[in-house]
Scaffold this motif. Structure first.
Motif, PDB file in Angstrom:
ATOM      1  N   ASP A  14       0.609  -1.437   0.111  1.00 32.95           N
ATOM      2  CA  ASP A  14      -0.012  -0.180  -0.463  1.00 32.95           C
ATOM      3  C   ASP A  14       0.586   1.101   0.378  1.00 32.95           C
ATOM      4  O   ASP A  14       0.626   2.797  -0.102  1.00 32.95           O
ATOM      5  CB  ASP A  14      -1.095  -0.165   1.522  1.00 32.95           C
ATOM      6  N   VAL A  15       1.984   0.831   0.640  1.00 28.09           N
ATOM      7  CA  VAL A  15       2.911   2.336   0.368  1.00 28.09           C
ATOM      8  C   VAL A  15       3.602   2.229  -0.825  1.00 28.09           C
ATOM      9  O   VAL A  15       4.222   3.440  -1.460  1.00 28.09           O
ATOM     10  CB  VAL A  15       3.681   1.842   1.786  1.00 28.09           C
ATOM     11  N   SER A  16       4.476   1.128  -0.934  1.00 32.27           N
ATOM     12  CA  SER A  16       5.147   0.995  -2.359  1.00 32.27           C
ATOM     13  C   SER A  16       4.112   1.619  -3.318  1.00 32.27           C
ATOM     14  O   SER A  16       5.094   2.654  -4.357  1.00 32.27           O
ATOM     15  CB  SER A  16       5.462  -0.285  -2.636  1.00 32.27           C
ATOM     16  N   GLY A  62       3.130  -2.683  13.646  1.00 34.93           N
ATOM     17  CA  GLY A  62       4.666  -2.307  12.466  1.00 34.93           C
ATOM     18  C   GLY A  62       4.770  -0.698  12.001  1.00 34.93           C
ATOM     19  O   GLY A  62       3.407  -0.480  11.323  1.00 34.93           O
ATOM     20  N   ASN A  63       5.901  -0.561  11.659  1.00 38.03           N
ATOM     21  CA  ASN A  63       6.211   0.054  10.513  1.00 38.03           C
ATOM     22  C   ASN A  63       6.426  -0.589   8.850  1.00 38.03           C
ATOM     23  O   ASN A  63       7.388  -1.232   8.813  1.00 38.03           O
ATOM     24  CB  ASN A  63       7.262   1.225  10.266  1.00 38.03           C
ATOM     25  N   VAL A  64       4.712  -0.179   8.205  1.00 34.80           N
ATOM     26  CA  VAL A  64       5.530  -1.160   6.946  1.00 34.80           C
ATOM     27  C   VAL A  64       6.314  -0.659   5.860  1.00 34.80           C
ATOM     28  O   VAL A  64       6.942  -1.335   4.925  1.00 34.80           O
ATOM     29  CB  VAL A  64       4.376  -1.983   6.256  1.00 34.80           C
ATOM     30  N   ALA A  65       7.011   0.667   6.195  1.00 31.29           N
ATOM     31  CA  ALA A  65       7.054   1.470   5.219  1.00 31.29           C
ATOM     32  C   ALA A  65       9.077   1.602   5.671  1.00 31.29           C
ATOM     33  O   ALA A  65       9.867   2.245   4.751  1.00 31.29           O
ATOM     34  CB  ALA A  65       6.838   2.726   5.028  1.00 31.29           C
ATOM     35  N   GLU A  66       8.709   1.312   7.246  1.00 30.15           N
ATOM     36  CA  GLU A  66      10.843   2.010   7.302  1.00 30.15           C
ATOM     37  C   GLU A  66      11.846   0.555   7.106  1.00 30.15           C
ATOM     38  O   GLU A  66      12.992   1.108   6.336  1.00 30.15           O
ATOM     39  CB  GLU A  66      11.195   1.183   9.001  1.00 30.15           C
TER      40      GLU A  66
END
Length: 128
Positions: free
Chosen positions: A62-64, A100-104
């Motif tokens: 979703d971030v990618s 968690g931070n899925v973007a890290e």
């Protein structure tokens, strides 16, 4: 629960943005930083994120798809978008709204960029 887009329930992206992130950012960031990062986050939530997702349901994909979208922005803007969303999700994680931070651990996909998008634009006047 009301409209997922315009609510203050912090378990939803817009709710967290309105109720938690913006007050925190205004207290802890410079005004220009707040404006630029919040603009990137708003674009991600409104144009690239399924509003039916709670914060805990957001995946790295979703971030990618936002940072690697096919719009005509360069590498530095994509990295800025990633940093902005990662900051948002990091705060959500620290406040217990997601695990968690899925973007890290994400990176900009360089293969999707043209040569021009990869190169930094230099202002020749500043070099003289």
């Amino acid at each position: 629960m009301g409209d997922k887009i315009d609510n203050d329930d912090p378990y939803w992206p817009w709710g967290f943005y309105n109720a938690e992130y913006m007050p925190w950012a205004k207290e802890n960031r410079a005004a220009n930083t707040v404006e630029s990062q919040s603009s990137a986050i708003r674009m991600w939530i409104s144009e690239h994120l399924d509003v039916r997702l709670k914060l805990a349901g957001i995946k790295s994909s979703d971030v990618s798809k936002y940072i690697n979208s096919s719009d005509n922005v360069g590498l530095s803007q994509r990295k800025f978008r990633l940093a902005s969303v990662s900051s948002f999700l990091s705060l959500a994680k620290s406040r217990g709204y997601c695990k968690g931070n899925v973007a890290e651990k994400l990176r900009v996909n360089m293969k999707k960029l043209t040569t021009m998008q990869k190169e930094k634009k230099l202002n020749i006047r500043n070099l003289i």
